[in-house]
Design a protein around this motif. Structure first.
Motif, PDB file in Angstrom:
ATOM      1  N   GLN A  67      70.684  73.630  39.983  1.00  0.00           N
ATOM      2  CA  GLN A  67      69.233  73.545  40.015  1.00  0.00           C
ATOM      3  C   GLN A  67      68.836  72.093  40.239  1.00  0.00           C
ATOM      4  OE1 GLN A  67      68.364  75.641  36.145  1.00  0.00           O
ATOM      5  NE2 GLN A  67      66.758  76.577  37.371  1.00  0.00           N
ATOM      6  N   VAL A  68      67.814  71.891  41.057  1.00  0.00           N
ATOM      7  CA  VAL A  68      67.268  70.557  41.288  1.00  0.00           C
ATOM      8  C   VAL A  68      66.010  70.448  40.437  1.00  0.00           C
ATOM      9  CG1 VAL A  68      66.444  68.918  43.004  1.00  0.00           C
ATOM     10  CG2 VAL A  68      68.207  70.584  43.626  1.00  0.00           C
ATOM     11  N   VAL A  69      66.091  69.701  39.342  1.00  0.00           N
ATOM     12  CA  VAL A  69      65.034  69.673  38.336  1.00  0.00           C
ATOM     13  C   VAL A  69      64.481  68.260  38.199  1.00  0.00           C
ATOM     14  CG1 VAL A  69      64.453  70.125  35.920  1.00  0.00           C
ATOM     15  CG2 VAL A  69      66.123  71.574  37.093  1.00  0.00           C
ATOM     16  N   ALA A  70      63.149  68.165  38.198  1.00  0.00           N
ATOM     17  CA  ALA A  70      62.457  66.910  37.883  1.00  0.00           C
ATOM     18  C   ALA A  70      62.036  66.989  36.422  1.00  0.00           C
ATOM     19  CB  ALA A  70      61.255  66.713  38.800  1.00  0.00           C
ATOM     20  N   SER A  71      62.894  66.497  35.545  1.00  0.00           N
ATOM     21  CA  SER A  71      62.697  66.693  34.107  1.00  0.00           C
ATOM     22  C   SER A  71      61.610  65.804  33.524  1.00  0.00           C
ATOM     23  CB  SER A  71      64.015  66.436  33.366  1.00  0.00           C
ATOM     24  OG  SER A  71      64.501  65.133  33.654  1.00  0.00           O
ATOM     25  N   ASP A  72      61.215  64.740  34.224  1.00  0.00           N
ATOM     26  CA  ASP A  72      60.213  63.812  33.693  1.00  0.00           C
ATOM     27  C   ASP A  72      58.802  64.111  34.174  1.00  0.00           C
ATOM     28  OD1 ASP A  72      62.202  62.492  32.364  1.00  0.00           O
ATOM     29  OD2 ASP A  72      62.464  60.949  33.902  1.00  0.00           O
ATOM     30  N   PHE A 262      65.337  62.975  39.704  1.00  0.00           N
ATOM     31  CA  PHE A 262      65.790  64.363  39.617  1.00  0.00           C
ATOM     32  C   PHE A 262      67.111  64.433  38.861  1.00  0.00           C
ATOM     33  CE2 PHE A 262      62.845  64.548  43.117  1.00  0.00           C
ATOM     34  CZ  PHE A 262      62.286  65.807  43.036  1.00  0.00           C
ATOM     35  N   THR A 263      67.464  65.648  38.485  1.00  0.00           N
ATOM     36  CA  THR A 263      68.772  65.931  37.901  1.00  0.00           C
ATOM     37  C   THR A 263      69.339  67.174  38.568  1.00  0.00           C
ATOM     38  OG1 THR A 263      67.789  67.264  36.129  1.00  0.00           O
ATOM     39  CG2 THR A 263      68.191  64.933  35.664  1.00  0.00           C
ATOM     40  N   LEU A 264      70.652  67.210  38.722  1.00  0.00           N
ATOM     41  CA  LEU A 264      71.348  68.391  39.232  1.00  0.00           C
ATOM     42  C   LEU A 264      71.925  69.132  38.033  1.00  0.00           C
ATOM     43  CD1 LEU A 264      73.176  66.888  42.347  1.00  0.00           C
ATOM     44  CD2 LEU A 264      71.067  68.218  42.298  1.00  0.00           C
ATOM     45  N   VAL A 265      71.342  70.279  37.724  1.00  0.00           N
ATOM     46  CA  VAL A 265      71.722  71.053  36.543  1.00  0.00           C
ATOM     47  C   VAL A 265      72.655  72.174  36.970  1.00  0.00           C
ATOM     48  CG1 VAL A 265      70.878  72.435  34.613  1.00  0.00           C
ATOM     49  CG2 VAL A 265      69.518  70.515  35.462  1.00  0.00           C
ATOM     50  N   SER A 266      73.838  72.203  36.382  1.00  0.00           N
ATOM     51  CA  SER A 266      74.791  73.274  36.705  1.00  0.00           C
ATOM     52  C   SER A 266      75.541  73.756  35.477  1.00  0.00           C
ATOM     53  CB  SER A 266      75.809  72.779  37.744  1.00  0.00           C
ATOM     54  OG  SER A 266      76.581  71.714  37.220  1.00  0.00           O
TER      55      SER A 266
END
Length: 274
Positions: A67-72, A262-266
């Motif tokens: 998942q490509v997530v913008a956590s901020d 971004f973060t790459l969530v796996s």
């Protein structure tokens, strides 16, 4: 005597036959699952079906779902109940006008940032090496070029779809949304990563990418960073979502702002239903 649709004379007969025809047409559409309500339910079922992310370990690996997530970034344009929620996941959008003939992801679907961060069919992508698509289980490193492939679980035999950034050769509006799914796998589909902090970029080049680490994702052709269009919120079939594009947001100190982080969530497992 009260005249109604059961009286087979004049206009009443015509009205009765019209009602019978419309009812038969409704039954035929229902049996063929062509009703708008049925199509909408099928669309929601296909795109919001939860997908468990395979645990790839500490580092991002090729061939796994991410998942490509913008956590901020704030998850909503307005604060609800005095508490701000954070986290937006890059997702595939099927627009309202496409519901009549599309029940799965397809070519030219828009990419948006959605507050729905639960791993599902519309916000999980397979990360593929741009040099060799057959690589599986190898750790991805900073500076490597990769592709984001969208899995069409409803039609596995369909042509593969990739996240593509369409560059504009002429000045375009600020709210233009150039991120789409495409069956054309060209250089515009290639992305790369680099560490968030400037002091880590030289030494971090070539080191493995950790899952959940904050980083910068850049399009290889445009040489611009993936960013959240936080000022461009719109009402979609899945609720309020904002746009995503490639643009550099840098403050006066030369640092990337939250729009580009971004973060790459796996390594997240979905909820299990009893």
């Amino acid at each position: 005597m009260n005249y109604n649709n059961s009286v087979l004379i004049g206009n009443w007969s015509e009205e009765r036959l019209k009602n019978e025809y419309e009812f038969k047409l409704f039954l035929r559409k229902r049996d063929r699952r062509e009703l708008l309500l049925q199509r909408s339910r099928t669309l929601f079922s296909n795109l919001l079906r939860e997908r468990p992310l395979a645990i790839s370990g500490t580092y991002v690996q090729y061939g796994f779902n991410v998942q490509v997530v913008a956590s901020d970034m704030p998850a909503k344009a307005k604060i609800a109940n005095g508490k701000q929620q954070y986290g937006l996941a890059m997702s595939i959008l099927v627009r309202e006008r496409q519901v009549d003939y599309v029940q799965n992801i397809c070519d030219d679907c828009l990419m948006t940032m959605s507050p729905i961060v639960t791993p599902c069919c519309r916000n999980t992508f397979v990360i593929i090496s741009a040099e060799n698509e057959n690589v599986y289980g190898t750790e991805m490193k900073y500076g490597d070029e990769f592709l984001l492939k969208a899995e069409n679980y409803g039609e596995p035999e369909a042509a593969p779809l990739y996240v593509r950034y369409s560059t504009s050769s002429t000045p375009a509006p600020a709210d233009r949304m150039p991120m789409r799914l495409s069956t054309v796998k060209d250089s515009n589909c290639r992305f790369t990563t680099m560490p968030l902090l400037p002091r880590d970029r030289l030494e971090g080049l070539g080191s493995p990418v950790k899952t959940g680490a904050k980083l910068i994702i850049k399009n290889c052709v445009a040489d611009k960073s993936l960013c959240v269009m936080n000022q461009n919120w719109m009402q979609t079939f899945f609720g309020p979502e904002c746009g995503v594009t490639c643009r550099n947001y840098i403050d006066i100190h030369g640092r990337y702002t939250a729009e580009n982080v971004f973060t790459l969530v796996s390594d997240v497992e979905t909820k299990t239903k009893d």
